[in-house]
Design an enzyme around this catalytic site. Structure first.
Site, PDB file in Angstrom:
ATOM      1  N   SER A  92       0.925  -1.320  -0.011  1.00  8.49           N
ATOM      2  CA  SER A  92       0.114  -0.238   0.106  1.00  8.49           C
ATOM      3  C   SER A  92       0.991   1.289   0.037  1.00  8.49           C
ATOM      4  CB  SER A  92      -0.937   0.127   1.193  1.00  8.49           C
ATOM      5  OG  SER A  92      -1.427   1.070   1.331  1.00  8.49           O
ATOM      6  N   TYR A 130      -1.474  -0.374  10.155  1.00  7.62           N
ATOM      7  CA  TYR A 130      -1.730  -0.758   8.716  1.00  7.62           C
ATOM      8  C   TYR A 130      -0.530  -0.569   8.043  1.00  7.62           C
ATOM      9  CZ  TYR A 130      -3.879  -1.058   3.919  1.00  7.62           C
ATOM     10  OH  TYR A 130      -3.858  -1.534   2.667  1.00  7.62           O
TER      11      TYR A 130
END
Length: 256
Positions: free
Chosen positions: A148, A161
């Site tokens: 990501s 995350y």
């Protein structure tokens, strides 16, 4: 793309979004696809669309946070297809109870960190570790992990995350370094903002407009954008690409 026809690929997280789009793209290229997901109904829907289009796909329920479930996923793929040639890791816990509570460190919830790392990083380690013997048995193969842009940009929120995805990048380099000489390639794709079912349900119009203003293309991402990149990295056309994580984000991040 060269070298995808007939390949046996496990998509770990193929019920919706990027995973579903990649499973469908791989099937269009002639792959036999095992669509695994915690959301079995979604995985079955993806496999059904592939079958309706003339492709070959099987759906299976599995949980990235459960080592035994991961093992059973690959056993199912070997049973259905006679082996495994590739893996696309895309699953993550994006639930409101997890990523929705991933606040800055002053409001850190340790349970959110544990759950995020367990699924989004350790889960990928489980799938990579489990698939490697199958790939070696097949004479080599390819793994593509989903990272990501959060791993690079330094967001004010979602530190768990981001840390998990940075760990995925390190895991990708490790697998490539350790098993590259034995014919295994491991690369990553790092999406920016992608308009998938999950994203559309959680992102405001103001947020989407802000992201669009910051990138270097005239539109936001689609799951098919990541599917194309993942399919390439799983194909023989990417035979000399190993240990890389590519930003597929409309030019949102520029880095060496």
């Amino acid at each position: 793309m060269r070298g995808l026809n007939g390949k046996r690929i496990v998509v770990a997280g193929g019920a919706t979004g990027i995973g579903a789009a990649t499973a469908e793209r791989l099937a269009e290229e002639g792959c036999r696809v095992l669509v695994g997901d915690l959301n079995l109904a979604g995985a079955e829907a993806t496999a059904g669309r592939i079958a309706a289009a003339g492709g070959t796909a099987v759906a299976a329920a599995f949980d990235l946070a459960d080592e035994e479930s991961v093992r059973a996923l690959f056993e199912r793929a070997a049973q259905e297809f006679g082996g495994v040639d590739g893996l696309f890791n895309v699953g993550a816990d994006l639930s409101p109870d997890t990523i929705g509570r991933d606040a800055d460190l002053s409001r850190m919830d340790v349970s959110v960190w544990r759950r995020t790392l367990e699924v989004d990083l350790i889960g990928y380690a489980h799938t990579c570790r489990t698939v490697i013997p199958y790939l070696l048995e097949s004479g080599g193969g390819a793994i593509v992990n989903t990272s990501s842009s959060a791993a690079f940009v330094g967001e004010p929120l979602r530190p768990a995350y981001a840390a998990a995805k940075a760990g995925v990048n390190a895991l990708t380099r490790h697998v490539a370094s350790r098993w590259g000489k034995e014919g295994i390639r491991c690369n990553g794709v790092s999406p920016g903002l992608v308009l998938s079912e999950t994203g559309l349900a959680t992102m405001s119009e103001e947020f989407k407009a802000a992201v669009l203003g910051a990138i270097r293309t005239p539109r936001l991402g689609k799951p098919s954008d990541l599917a194309a990149a993942a399919a390439f990295l799983l194909s023989d056309d990417a035979a000399w690409v190993n240990g890389q994580t590519w930003s597929i984000d409309g030019g949102g991040s520029l880095h060496d």
